[in-house]
Design a protein around this motif. Sequence first.
Motif, PDB file in Angstrom:
ATOM      1  N   VAL A 130       0.843  -1.184   0.000  1.00 58.32           N
ATOM      2  CA  VAL A 130       0.000   0.000   0.000  1.00 58.32           C
ATOM      3  C   VAL A 130       0.885   1.243   0.000  1.00 58.32           C
ATOM      4  O   VAL A 130       1.917   1.279   0.665  1.00 58.32           O
ATOM      5  CB  VAL A 130      -0.944  -0.019   1.223  1.00 58.32           C
ATOM      6  CG1 VAL A 130      -0.172   0.002   2.521  1.00 58.32           C
ATOM      7  CG2 VAL A 130      -1.943   1.115   1.147  1.00 58.32           C
ATOM      8  N   THR A 154      -4.051   9.194   2.792  1.00 57.00           N
ATOM      9  CA  THR A 154      -4.682   8.570   1.636  1.00 57.00           C
ATOM     10  C   THR A 154      -3.871   7.358   1.228  1.00 57.00           C
ATOM     11  O   THR A 154      -2.649   7.442   1.068  1.00 57.00           O
ATOM     12  CB  THR A 154      -4.746   9.552   0.464  1.00 57.00           C
ATOM     13  OG1 THR A 154      -5.454  10.732   0.878  1.00 57.00           O
ATOM     14  CG2 THR A 154      -5.470   8.930  -0.720  1.00 57.00           C
ATOM     15  N   ALA A 155      -4.545   6.239   1.070  1.00 54.89           N
ATOM     16  CA  ALA A 155      -3.866   5.001   0.702  1.00 54.89           C
ATOM     17  C   ALA A 155      -4.272   4.567  -0.695  1.00 54.89           C
ATOM     18  O   ALA A 155      -5.438   4.693  -1.084  1.00 54.89           O
ATOM     19  CB  ALA A 155      -4.212   3.898   1.701  1.00 54.89           C
ATOM     20  N   SER A 156      -3.315   4.069  -1.428  1.00 51.34           N
ATOM     21  CA  SER A 156      -3.606   3.522  -2.743  1.00 51.34           C
ATOM     22  C   SER A 156      -3.725   2.013  -2.639  1.00 51.34           C
ATOM     23  O   SER A 156      -3.240   1.404  -1.690  1.00 51.34           O
ATOM     24  CB  SER A 156      -2.492   3.882  -3.722  1.00 51.34           C
ATOM     25  OG  SER A 156      -1.286   3.286  -3.309  1.00 51.34           O
ATOM     26  N   ARG A 195      -6.284  -1.629  -3.711  1.00 52.56           N
ATOM     27  CA  ARG A 195      -7.626  -2.137  -3.440  1.00 52.56           C
ATOM     28  C   ARG A 195      -7.710  -2.976  -2.177  1.00 52.56           C
ATOM     29  O   ARG A 195      -8.775  -3.444  -1.821  1.00 52.56           O
ATOM     30  CB  ARG A 195      -8.112  -2.952  -4.640  1.00 52.56           C
ATOM     31  CG  ARG A 195      -8.358  -2.100  -5.873  1.00 52.56           C
ATOM     32  CD  ARG A 195      -8.881  -2.932  -7.015  1.00 52.56           C
ATOM     33  NE  ARG A 195      -7.851  -3.825  -7.551  1.00 52.56           N
ATOM     34  CZ  ARG A 195      -8.058  -4.669  -8.551  1.00 52.56           C
ATOM     35  NH1 ARG A 195      -9.244  -4.777  -9.090  1.00 52.56           N
ATOM     36  NH2 ARG A 195      -7.084  -5.429  -8.982  1.00 52.56           N
ATOM     37  N   PHE A 209      -6.702  -1.896   0.902  1.00 57.76           N
ATOM     38  CA  PHE A 209      -6.554  -1.025   2.081  1.00 57.76           C
ATOM     39  C   PHE A 209      -7.340  -1.562   3.263  1.00 57.76           C
ATOM     40  O   PHE A 209      -6.856  -1.538   4.391  1.00 57.76           O
ATOM     41  CB  PHE A 209      -7.031   0.386   1.737  1.00 57.76           C
ATOM     42  CG  PHE A 209      -7.128   1.288   2.939  1.00 57.76           C
ATOM     43  CD1 PHE A 209      -8.366   1.590   3.504  1.00 57.76           C
ATOM     44  CD2 PHE A 209      -5.993   1.841   3.502  1.00 57.76           C
ATOM     45  CE1 PHE A 209      -8.462   2.419   4.609  1.00 57.76           C
ATOM     46  CE2 PHE A 209      -6.073   2.675   4.609  1.00 57.76           C
ATOM     47  CZ  PHE A 209      -7.314   2.965   5.157  1.00 57.76           C
ATOM     48  N   SER A 210      -8.537  -2.041   3.022  1.00 60.33           N
ATOM     49  CA  SER A 210      -9.401  -2.467   4.125  1.00 60.33           C
ATOM     50  C   SER A 210      -8.850  -3.671   4.878  1.00 60.33           C
ATOM     51  O   SER A 210      -9.345  -4.001   5.962  1.00 60.33           O
ATOM     52  CB  SER A 210     -10.812  -2.775   3.607  1.00 60.33           C
ATOM     53  OG  SER A 210     -10.773  -3.819   2.665  1.00 60.33           O
ATOM     54  N   TRP A 253      -8.022  -3.253  11.046  1.00 62.96           N
ATOM     55  CA  TRP A 253      -8.597  -3.140   9.705  1.00 62.96           C
ATOM     56  C   TRP A 253     -10.106  -2.921   9.754  1.00 62.96           C
ATOM     57  O   TRP A 253     -10.665  -2.189   8.935  1.00 62.96           O
ATOM     58  CB  TRP A 253      -8.281  -4.401   8.885  1.00 62.96           C
ATOM     59  CG  TRP A 253      -8.954  -5.638   9.407  1.00 62.96           C
ATOM     60  CD1 TRP A 253      -8.472  -6.520  10.337  1.00 62.96           C
ATOM     61  CD2 TRP A 253     -10.258  -6.134   9.034  1.00 62.96           C
ATOM     62  NE1 TRP A 253      -9.387  -7.508  10.580  1.00 62.96           N
ATOM     63  CE2 TRP A 253     -10.490  -7.304   9.789  1.00 62.96           C
ATOM     64  CE3 TRP A 253     -11.235  -5.693   8.154  1.00 62.96           C
ATOM     65  CZ2 TRP A 253     -11.660  -8.036   9.671  1.00 62.96           C
ATOM     66  CZ3 TRP A 253     -12.409  -6.426   8.028  1.00 62.96           C
ATOM     67  CH2 TRP A 253     -12.611  -7.589   8.792  1.00 62.96           C
ATOM     68  N   ARG A 296     -11.009   5.644  10.516  1.00 67.11           N
ATOM     69  CA  ARG A 296     -10.722   5.221   9.151  1.00 67.11           C
ATOM     70  C   ARG A 296     -12.017   5.120   8.360  1.00 67.11           C
ATOM     71  O   ARG A 296     -13.085   4.899   8.930  1.00 67.11           O
ATOM     72  CB  ARG A 296      -9.975   3.892   9.124  1.00 67.11           C
ATOM     73  CG  ARG A 296     -10.763   2.698   9.608  1.00 67.11           C
ATOM     74  CD  ARG A 296      -9.874   1.458   9.690  1.00 67.11           C
ATOM     75  NE  ARG A 296      -9.366   1.059   8.392  1.00 67.11           N
ATOM     76  CZ  ARG A 296      -8.292   0.287   8.212  1.00 67.11           C
ATOM     77  NH1 ARG A 296      -7.605  -0.159   9.268  1.00 67.11           N
ATOM     78  NH2 ARG A 296      -7.901  -0.043   6.995  1.00 67.11           N
ATOM     79  N   ASN A 320     -12.875   2.919   5.162  1.00 70.43           N
ATOM     80  CA  ASN A 320     -12.380   1.927   4.208  1.00 70.43           C
ATOM     81  C   ASN A 320     -12.939   2.143   2.800  1.00 70.43           C
ATOM     82  O   ASN A 320     -12.303   1.778   1.809  1.00 70.43           O
ATOM     83  CB  ASN A 320     -12.703   0.520   4.687  1.00 70.43           C
ATOM     84  CG  ASN A 320     -11.815   0.093   5.849  1.00 70.43           C
ATOM     85  OD1 ASN A 320     -10.773   0.703   6.107  1.00 70.43           O
ATOM     86  ND2 ASN A 320     -12.230  -0.940   6.560  1.00 70.43           N
ATOM     87  N   ASN A 355     -10.536   4.674   1.375  1.00 69.11           N
ATOM     88  CA  ASN A 355      -9.096   4.408   1.555  1.00 69.11           C
ATOM     89  C   ASN A 355      -8.418   5.510   2.357  1.00 69.11           C
ATOM     90  O   ASN A 355      -7.331   5.972   2.013  1.00 69.11           O
ATOM     91  CB  ASN A 355      -8.393   4.260   0.196  1.00 69.11           C
ATOM     92  CG  ASN A 355      -8.599   2.891  -0.423  1.00 69.11           C
ATOM     93  OD1 ASN A 355      -9.526   2.162  -0.050  1.00 69.11           O
ATOM     94  ND2 ASN A 355      -7.772   2.525  -1.373  1.00 69.11           N
TER      95      ASN A 355
END
Length: 121
Positions: free
Chosen positions: A2, A23-25, A27, A29-30, A53, A72, A74, A77
């Motif tokens: 990530v 910000t996370a890139s 798919r 991330f969750s 998570w 967070r 999800n 992201n």
Amino acid sequence: QVQLVESGGGLVQAGGSLRLSCTASGRTFSSYHMGWFRQAPGKEREFVAAIRWSGSSIYYVDSVKGRFTITRDNAKNMVYLQMNSLKPEDTAVYYCAASKSTTRPSDFGSWGQGTQVTVSS
């Protein structure tokens, strides 16, 4: 893996508030536990807060309990750190981090570039 990008840092007076965003890139991330760490000048990086998570468990270092809140989203992201009642000793570069395994500080292995928070007295 990530990729993480922090934002929201700045200069604030003691007693003020800031909200950091990460910000996370990717798919997946969750599936990551997320955390915030900070490093003050001349000091080692220290754990600040972590969230599982699912959001089911949250952890804070004692010095920020009751003042900081990690959340967070999800679906977006995103992970946030709401910082209230800021103190000069909160001055540091704040880093967002991700862990695939546990929320132990030593298990966080993906890091952002950091965002500077400066609290003036």
